[in-house]
Design an enzyme around this catalytic site. Structure first.
Site, short mmCIF file in Angstrom:
data_model
loop_
_atom_site.label_atom_id
_atom_site.label_comp_id
_atom_site.label_asym_id
_atom_site.label_seq_id
_atom_site.Cartn_x
_atom_site.Cartn_y
_atom_site.Cartn_z
CG ASN A 291 49.69 43.91 31.75
OD1 ASN A 291 48.60 43.43 31.47
ND2 ASN A 291 49.85 45.16 32.12
CE LYS B 191 45.21 42.96 31.77
NZ LYS B 191 46.04 44.09 31.30
CD GLU C 247 38.50 47.78 38.72
OE1 GLU C 247 39.13 46.82 39.23
OE2 GLU C 247 39.06 48.70 38.10
CE1 TYR D 35 42.12 48.04 31.82
CE2 TYR D 35 41.34 46.74 29.96
CZ TYR D 35 42.08 46.85 31.12
OH TYR D 35 42.79 45.77 31.59
CG HIS E 78 42.29 44.62 35.93
ND1 HIS E 78 42.59 45.94 35.72
CD2 HIS E 78 41.33 44.58 36.90
CE1 HIS E 78 41.82 46.69 36.54
NE2 HIS E 78 41.06 45.88 37.27
#
Ligand code: UDP
Ligand code: MG
Length: 157
Positions: free
Chosen positions: A112, A9, A126, A49, A115
């Site tokens: 965080n 991220k 994905e 998402y 992913h």
């Protein structure tokens, strides 16, 4: 063998953690079969998402995912989806166990650092979302015999 998708991220890119994160997967013996840096568009994020777009925190999540590029990475290995989720740790990094990526590198439930696909079905979707077929590489590992036992090599072919 099974494949899974990782996104490093923007917060991890900004904090200079890209190399550490890729290294963890390499050291574990997961094979990198796709790797690229990209910006996430509004549409791509909404799709990725979809389960969260109605949640109050979505605008923050969206902004945090677009503030810098991400690095998308496709990893391959026996039971890769489950193994990578274990390596990543639970969503809230403060609750993630030490030794996991989130547990070691983050204090946040939102920022965080990575992913990871949460099921085999979602991993297939994905990977297609982030990589064209010609961006994925099917190559022989020179050390497969030292990474897996004989029975495993047959079972997880
Ligand atoms: N997220 C958040 N607040 C929450 C839940 C999730 O900011 O209460 C963010 C967080 O960055 C998380 C992402 O939304 O990684 C996707 O949420 P999901 O429930 O799919 O968790 P993950 O699969 O990433 O552990
Ligand atoms: Mg998720």
């Amino acid at each position: 063998m099974e494949k899974t998708l990782i996104l490093i991220k923007p917060n991890a890119i900004q904090r200079g953690l890209m190399g550490d994160i890729v290294t963890r997967f390499e050291r574990k013996g997961l094979r990198i079969v796709g790797l690229k840096m990209m910006y996430l568009t509004d549409d791509l994020l909404k799709e990725h998402y979809a389960h969260l777009v109605e949640r109050p925190f979505y605008p923050y999540l969206k902004a945090s995912m677009q503030v810098a590029p991400v690095v998308a990475c496709c990893l391959e290995g026996a039971e890769a989806v489950e193994t990578v989720r274990l390596m990543v740790g639970v969503t809230n990094s403060r609750k993630a166990l030490p030794g996991t990526i989130r547990g070691d590198f983050s204090m946040s439930g939102e920022q965080n650092v990575v992913h990871a696909s949460d099921s085999i079905e979602n991993a297939l979707v994905e990977i297609k979302r982030f990589f064209r077929d010609d961006e994925l590489f099917d190559y022989e590992s020179a050390v497969t015999h030292f990474e897996y036992g004989g029975e495993e090599s047959i079972k997880f072919k």
